[in-house]
Design an enzyme around this catalytic site. Structure first.
Site, short mmCIF file in Angstrom:
data_model
loop_
_atom_site.label_atom_id
_atom_site.label_comp_id
_atom_site.label_asym_id
_atom_site.label_seq_id
_atom_site.Cartn_x
_atom_site.Cartn_y
_atom_site.Cartn_z
N SER A 169 0.81 -1.48 -0.26
CA SER A 169 0.04 -0.43 0.04
C SER A 169 0.81 0.85 0.12
O SER A 169 1.76 1.24 0.30
CB SER A 169 -1.00 0.29 1.15
OG SER A 169 -1.36 1.25 1.13
N TYR B 246 -2.25 -0.11 10.72
CA TYR B 246 -2.70 -0.68 8.48
C TYR B 246 -1.12 -0.19 8.09
O TYR B 246 -0.37 -1.33 7.65
CB TYR B 246 -3.24 -0.20 7.96
CG TYR B 246 -3.57 -0.35 6.12
CD1 TYR B 246 -4.17 -1.74 6.01
CD2 TYR B 246 -3.26 0.59 5.31
CE1 TYR B 246 -3.97 -2.02 5.11
CE2 TYR B 246 -3.75 -0.17 3.83
CZ TYR B 246 -4.07 -1.19 3.83
OH TYR B 246 -4.23 -1.07 2.45
#
Length: 301
Positions: A182, A195
């Protein structure tokens, strides 16, 4: 896998129903006339019922791979496999929770018993969880359990399948693994501490495994990752899209820092993944490829 007889499609669920099954040809990977073709290769996609995982699964099937959809929800995996079959591909369903090593091993054994090999693993299971976000509260108010949950979902949810299916690849001396990183792994994105830490771990794990498997199991085992930019999904819709369909302040900030000026579409990741798992990328390993419309390279100025 599926067999076509007119409009009706019959799919195989390993450990379950079968019918009209055509066996895939098992092979050792070698350079082909079309280096992007995935004909006769067996691909496993964890999270293959999700937005990005589903797009990748369908894209691999269009490239002529036989695709195993691995999901903890058997009915969802079956529906996705049937969709691929209706579109002319080869697919099957595997039921397993990526956080349960015994279930993943059982799914791997079932696949190997049926096909004899696994050539490709896409680790698309993962994502953020709402209670781990701190968009409108202090990071000190995020429950430790929520941080642990998002770490486990993304890190163990990638490591466990990679080790299980990677072991099978290691025995054959060939195979490709693609993980999902990501922008949060390398850029500070507010509100998503857990995250971000998890995806930074995925980057490190990808590079570590690339070196480990190539050194100890041969240069035909490769491990790479893609790092998607901003894609709208069920997990982030509420923080990017208002109830009236307009963009939130966060969405406007994202688009202002994305040179291409739009959010990603699921199809945008498919070509990159197809390249990474094909012979065209046979000398590429340990890479984390941004698929982000330029977000990672633009300062906003």
């Amino acid at each position: 896998m599926c067999d076509f007889a007119g409009p009706d499609v019959t799919c195989l669920t390993l450990g379950g129903r079968s019918g009209g099954v055509s066996e895939p040809e098992i092979h050792s990977i070698s350079m082909s006339d079309d280096p992007f073709s995935l004909a006769n290769r067996i691909a496993v996609v964890t999270g293959g019922c999700g937005v990005l995982g589903g797009a990748i699964a369908s894209g691999l099937a269009r490239a002529r791979a036989t695709v195993a959809i691995l999901d903890r929800r058997r009915d969802a995996a079956e529906r996705k496999a049937q969709e691929i079959c209706r579109d002319g591909g080869q697919a099957l369903a595997l039921a397993a929770d990526v956080l349960d090593e015994s279930e993943v091993r059982r799914a791997c054994d079932q696949l190997l018993e049926r096909t004899g090999a696994v050539d490709i693993l896409i680790n698309a299971a993962g994502g953020n969880i709402a209670r781990a976000r701190n968009d409108e509260r202090s990071v000190f108010d995020v429950p430790a359990g929520a941080f642990d949950e998002v770490m486990r979902l993304n890190v163990q949810g990638t490591v466990i399948p990679a080790l299980v299916f990677g072991e099978a690849m290691g025995r054959r001396g060939s195979g490709c693994i693609v993980n999902i990183s990501s922008m949060a792994a390398t850029r500070v994105l507010t509100g998503v501490l857990g995250y971000s830490v998890a995806k930074a771990g995925i980057d490190n794990f990808t590079r570590w495994m690339a070196a480990e498997l190539a050194r100890k199991h041969g240069g035909r085992i490769r491990v790479n990752a893609i790092a998607p930019g901003f894609f709208i999904s069920a997990q982030n819709r509420d923080v990017l899209i208002n109830a009236d369909g307009s963009h939130t302040e966060r969405a406007r900030a994202v688009l202002a820092h994305t040179p291409m000026g739009r959010f990603g579409e699921p199809a945008d990741v498919v070509g990159t993944v197809r390249w990474l798992v094909s012979d065209a990328a046979s000398f590429v390993t340990g890479a984390v490829i941004p698929v982000d419309g330029g977000f990672s390279v633009f300062s906003g100025v």
